[in-house]
Design a protein around this motif. Sequence first.
Motif, PDB file in Angstrom:
ATOM      1  N   ALA A  63      61.678 105.021  91.043  1.00 48.55           N
ATOM      2  CA  ALA A  63      60.906 104.555  91.347  1.00 48.55           C
ATOM      3  C   ALA A  63      61.113 103.233  92.445  1.00 48.55           C
ATOM      4  N   SER A  94      61.260 109.313  87.892  1.00 43.04           N
ATOM      5  CA  SER A  94      60.206 110.389  88.015  1.00 43.04           C
ATOM      6  C   SER A  94      60.956 111.892  88.986  1.00 43.04           C
ATOM      7  N   ASP A 142      61.558 103.206  85.385  1.00 42.66           N
ATOM      8  CA  ASP A 142      60.709 104.416  86.505  1.00 42.66           C
ATOM      9  C   ASP A 142      61.578 105.017  86.389  1.00 42.66           C
ATOM     10  N   GLN A 193      66.416 113.006  88.801  1.00 48.52           N
ATOM     11  CA  GLN A 193      65.575 111.894  88.666  1.00 48.52           C
ATOM     12  C   GLN A 193      65.910 111.209  90.221  1.00 48.52           C
TER      13      GLN A 193
END
Length: 127
Positions: free
Chosen positions: A29, A50, A48, A26
């Motif tokens: 962001a 991604s 957050d 991960q």
Amino acid sequence: MFHTGLRTPGAVRTEESAAGTDLYFQRCAWCHTTTFQRLLCPTCGSTDLSPQLSEGEGVITVRRAHTAADADLWPVHMAEGFVVRCRVDGPPHAVRPGVRVKLASAADTGRRPVVRLCEEVPLDGWI
């Protein structure tokens, strides 16, 4: 949500990438910190995160305290900057900090990723 060994839509697979060898990490962001299987960013606390596909190459790092149940797990510092505990496939004399490894199989449900040594490590007279 964890993405380990799962394919995401639009993920590009190379010919050398076999089924079950995808490892997802991960990236935050906000601060771009990389991490593995977290709900929050360890640096800024953001949710957050991604998922991104790892190249699967890393270096075995120093193992701190470990239990007998975790004796075959080693921390591996991956090229993207995150650390994941892996099982290492290789001769016992060669498994030590500083050795380069490559992903052999990604983690399935409840299992750890398996990495393989990239180069041959010679016996150094200790065995």
